[in-house]
Write an enzyme that holds these catalytic residues in place. Structure first.
Site, PDB file in Angstrom:
ATOM      1  N   PRO A 139       5.368  53.554  -1.765  1.00  0.00           N
ATOM      2  CG  PRO A 139       7.189  54.975  -1.431  1.00  0.00           C
ATOM      3  CD  PRO A 139       6.832  53.589  -1.863  1.00  0.00           C
ATOM      4  CB  ALA A 141       1.733  50.709  -5.351  1.00  0.00           C
ATOM      5  CB  SER A 143      -5.821  50.207  -1.962  1.00  0.00           C
ATOM      6  OG  SER A 143      -6.010  50.518  -0.610  1.00  0.00           O
ATOM      7  CD  GLU A 381      -2.331  39.653   3.723  1.00  0.00           C
ATOM      8  OE1 GLU A 381      -1.210  40.050   3.345  1.00  0.00           O
ATOM      9  OE2 GLU A 381      -2.895  38.670   3.249  1.00  0.00           O
ATOM     10  N   GLY A 382      -5.220  44.201   2.489  1.00  0.00           N
ATOM     11  CA  GLY A 382      -6.386  44.769   1.812  1.00  0.00           C
ATOM     12  C   GLY A 382      -7.334  45.393   2.814  1.00  0.00           C
TER      13      GLY A 382
HETATM   14  C1  LIG Z   1       1.396  48.229  10.481  1.00  0.00           C
HETATM   15  C2  LIG Z   1       1.316  47.915   9.035  1.00  0.00           C
HETATM   16  C3  LIG Z   1       1.849  46.745   8.558  1.00  0.00           C
HETATM   17  C4  LIG Z   1       1.810  46.453   7.180  1.00  0.00           C
HETATM   18  N1  LIG Z   1       2.411  45.311   6.733  1.00  0.00           N
HETATM   19  C5  LIG Z   1       2.543  45.119   5.394  1.00  0.00           C
HETATM   20  C6  LIG Z   1       3.329  44.055   4.873  1.00  0.00           C
HETATM   21  O1  LIG Z   1       3.856  43.203   5.610  1.00  0.00           O
HETATM   22  N2  LIG Z   1       3.521  43.994   3.531  1.00  0.00           N
HETATM   23  C7  LIG Z   1       2.955  44.895   2.672  1.00  0.00           C
HETATM   24  O2  LIG Z   1       3.182  44.788   1.473  1.00  0.00           O
HETATM   25  N3  LIG Z   1       2.179  45.907   3.130  1.00  0.00           N
HETATM   26  C8  LIG Z   1       1.961  46.044   4.463  1.00  0.00           C
HETATM   27  N4  LIG Z   1       1.213  47.091   4.939  1.00  0.00           N
HETATM   28  C9  LIG Z   1       0.600  48.014   3.993  1.00  0.00           C
HETATM   29  C10 LIG Z   1      -0.896  47.846   3.902  1.00  0.00           C
HETATM   30  O3  LIG Z   1      -1.220  46.656   3.233  1.00  0.00           O
HETATM   31  C11 LIG Z   1      -1.439  49.099   3.212  1.00  0.00           C
HETATM   32  O4  LIG Z   1      -1.324  50.152   4.141  1.00  0.00           O
HETATM   33  C12 LIG Z   1      -2.862  48.939   2.761  1.00  0.00           C
HETATM   34  O5  LIG Z   1      -2.934  48.043   1.693  1.00  0.00           O
HETATM   35  C13 LIG Z   1      -3.484  50.276   2.339  1.00  0.00           C
HETATM   36  O6  LIG Z   1      -2.656  50.960   1.453  1.00  0.00           O
HETATM   37  P1  LIG Z   1      -2.288  52.504   1.706  1.00  0.00           P
HETATM   38  O7  LIG Z   1      -1.796  52.629   3.092  1.00  0.00           O
HETATM   39  O8  LIG Z   1      -1.399  52.946   0.602  1.00  0.00           O
HETATM   40  O9  LIG Z   1      -3.678  53.263   1.618  1.00  0.00           O
HETATM   41  P2  LIG Z   1      -4.429  53.734   0.304  1.00  0.00           P
HETATM   42  O10 LIG Z   1      -4.463  52.662  -0.708  1.00  0.00           O
HETATM   43  O11 LIG Z   1      -3.875  55.042  -0.102  1.00  0.00           O
HETATM   44  O12 LIG Z   1      -5.899  53.926   0.869  1.00  0.00           O
HETATM   45  C14 LIG Z   1      -6.283  55.012   1.715  1.00  0.00           C
HETATM   46  C15 LIG Z   1      -7.777  54.869   2.009  1.00  0.00           C
HETATM   47  O13 LIG Z   1      -8.527  54.904   0.783  1.00  0.00           O
HETATM   48  C16 LIG Z   1      -9.335  53.742   0.660  1.00  0.00           C
HETATM   49  N5  LIG Z   1      -9.385  53.330  -0.755  1.00  0.00           N
HETATM   50  C17 LIG Z   1      -8.348  53.140  -1.593  1.00  0.00           C
HETATM   51  N6  LIG Z   1      -8.787  52.750  -2.807  1.00  0.00           N
HETATM   52  C18 LIG Z   1     -10.135  52.682  -2.734  1.00  0.00           C
HETATM   53  C19 LIG Z   1     -11.173  52.315  -3.642  1.00  0.00           C
HETATM   54  N7  LIG Z   1     -10.912  51.947  -4.881  1.00  0.00           N
HETATM   55  N8  LIG Z   1     -12.457  52.359  -3.202  1.00  0.00           N
HETATM   56  C20 LIG Z   1     -12.750  52.731  -1.924  1.00  0.00           C
HETATM   57  N9  LIG Z   1     -11.807  53.084  -1.010  1.00  0.00           N
HETATM   58  C21 LIG Z   1     -10.527  53.049  -1.413  1.00  0.00           C
HETATM   59  C22 LIG Z   1      -8.627  52.692   1.502  1.00  0.00           C
HETATM   60  O14 LIG Z   1      -9.533  51.680   1.924  1.00  0.00           O
HETATM   61  C23 LIG Z   1      -8.114  53.531   2.659  1.00  0.00           C
HETATM   62  O15 LIG Z   1      -9.138  53.722   3.594  1.00  0.00           O
HETATM   63  C24 LIG Z   1       1.194  47.357   6.300  1.00  0.00           C
HETATM   64  C25 LIG Z   1       0.630  48.540   6.795  1.00  0.00           C
HETATM   65  C26 LIG Z   1       0.687  48.836   8.117  1.00  0.00           C
HETATM   66  C27 LIG Z   1       0.095  50.120   8.602  1.00  0.00           C
END
Ligand SMILES: Cc1cc2nc3c(=O)[nH]c(=O)nc-3n(C[C@H](O)[C@H](O)[C@H](O)COP(=O)(O)OP(=O)(O)OC[C@H]3O[C@@H](n4cnc5c(N)ncnc54)[C@H](O)[C@@H]3O)c2cc1C
Length: 404
Positions: A139, A141, A143, A381-382
């Site tokens: 929740p 962590a 990106s 995957e980022g």
């Molecule tokens: C359907 C689905 C399947 C998934 N499967 C997996 C899985 O198998 N295993 C796993 O571990 N995770 C998984 N994920 C998680 C996914 O990897 C994350 O959702 C993703 O890494 C983004 O993290 P967050 O959702 O917390 O968004 P945040 O990190 O909160 O980001 C929100 C927005 O801010 C932007 N942002 C954040 N930091 C910066 C920065 N420094 N500079 C510019 N922009 C920034 C991001 O690009 C994004 O647009 C999955 C997600 C979904 C929706």
């Protein structure tokens, strides 16, 4: 138009994957988009077939499980098309069929790639042949994966894991979950290690399954780890906390998996382009490769632009996978490929909906579904923004603390 030939030895594999996409995935694509959370049982037989192909082939098959860097003696000057490229070609074809179904193929999870990349021979022996999901996100962590709070504490011969994991693809269906946890939160990212947790471990509790915009055939699970005990041998890679080396070990997996996710985007993009091409032809729009785009029908000009974008994404993706096969550091190219293909997938599939009008938006065809499915490939995957950040850091020679 660039016409890249598939290496001769991979042609049968690519053609088999295409056949599976046409005959198995496409016919059930809409069914499991509508029946979210129902397991596509049609995949069981297919998964066994792929296992057989994996065993028979020296180059792996069409899922994510085969990706492992191999050292092949003298790498200098040798041009090698290996497991990374063959896996990528298979994935492109299968995602031309359906991204959600590919993501829920038994034993082809992203956790399998992590295991294949860094597991010891004993671990490969113990966990090989099982389906492994990957749990990094929490929740607090996403990106910033270095911010994870899940902890792993050594207690005798076992590690005890505590924390919360969200958005785990195939988390409910897999046999194993590769969980990222910190051995010592005061030591920062260097202390983050991955642990293989059996899905039926009593300390691993399923909280809920997500309802999603796209890839609805694939389950996405949220878990709590509460005093979840795993044997010491479940730690993947080096148990030492090496502050110098930092995150490098854990991040290495992404260099192999990001080109594969880019390949998923290439597959669904090509599907949308092919469908749109035939719709435009039916509507009498001619696409002429010998005339400047801007002197043609507006729809043809847009199509040519989208196709060029797709080809750039495909080339970048093939290059990143080829570098992995040739043991060349490819972090930069893997991130470039993921950023380019992820964005192209979203742009092109949505533009195809637009160009095809009502047909594109309706549920009688798959165009609207592909536009929904493509979005995740620009997130997991980022995200695209994070890939661009990695690219910028590498090109400018900045560290993650200098450019964030
Ligand atoms: C359907 C689905 C399947 C998934 N499967 C997996 C899985 O198998 N295993 C796993 O571990 N995770 C998984 N994920 C998680 C996914 O990897 C994350 O959702 C993703 O890494 C983004 O993290 P967050 O959702 O917390 O968004 P945040 O990190 O909160 O980001 C929100 C927005 O801010 C932007 N942002 C954040 N930091 C910066 C920065 N420094 N500079 C510019 N922009 C920034 C991001 O690009 C994004 O647009 C999955 C997600 C979904 C929706």
């Amino acid at each position: 138009m660039i016409n890249l030939e598939t290496p001769k030895k991979f042609k049968p594999l690519a053609s088999q994957a295409h056949q599976v996409a046409t005959e198995v995935f496409r016919p059930i694509s809409r069914k499991y988009d509508e029946a979210e959370h129902a397991y596509p049982k049609e995949l069981d037989m297919l998964a066994s077939l792929i296992d057989g192909m994996n065993e028979a082939s020296e180059h792996g098959a069409s899922g994510a499980a085969g990706v492992r860097r191999e050292t092949n003696g003298d790498d200098a000057g040798e041009n090698r098309n290996g497991t990374n490229l063959s896996t990528l070609l298979g994935i492109i074809e299968l995602c031309w069929g359906d991204v959600g179904l590919l993501l829920t193929m038994p034993r082809q999870g992203l956790g399998n790639s992590a295991i294949a990349s860094v597991a010891s021979d004993e671990q490969l022996e113990r966990y090989g042949g099982k389906w492994a999901a990957m749990a990094i996100t929490e929740p607090e962590a996403g990106s910033d994966s270095a911010a994870i709070r899940t902890t792993a504490e050594l207690d005798g011969d076992e590690y005890v894991l505590n924390g919360e994991k969200i958005f785990v693809t195939s988390g409910d269906r897999a046999d194993l979950i590769v969980v990222w946890a910190s051995l010592d939160r005061s030591k920062g990212r260097a202390a983050i290690k991955s642990f293989i947790v059996e899905r039926d471990n009593p300390g691993l509790n399923l909280d809920r399954l997500e309802h999603k915009l796209g890839i609805r055939a694939s389950d996405t699970a949220n878990f709590t780890l509460q005093d979840c005990r795993v044997p010491k041998e479940a730690l993947l890679g080096d148990p030492e906390v090496n502050v110098e080396k930092g995150f490098a070990g854990a991040m290495q997996t992404f260099d192999n998996t990001r080109p594969l996710v880019a390949g998923m985007a290439c597959g669904v993009t090509r599907a949308a382009l092919e469908e749109t091409r035939s719709r435009l032809a039916e509507a009498g729009v001619e696409i002429d490769y010998d005339r400047p785009a801007l002197s043609q029908h507006a729809a043809a000009a847009r199509f040519l632009e989208m196709e060029a974008d797709y080809e750039a994404a495909l080339l970048q993706t093939l290059h990143a996978a080829w570098m992995a096969d040739n043991n060349r550091p490819n972090s930069l190219q893997a991130s470039m490929a993921k950023a380019k293909a992820g964005r192209t997938g979203v742009d092109v599939t949505l533009s195809c909906v637009e160009l095809c009008g009502g047909v594109g938006y309706g549920e009688n065809e798959l165009l609207e579904k592909w536009a929904r499915d493509a979005k995740i490939l620009d997130i997991f995957e980022g995200t695209q923004q994070i890939q661009l950040l990695i690219v910028a850091r590498q090109l400018l020679g900045k560290s993650s603390s200098e450019l964030r």
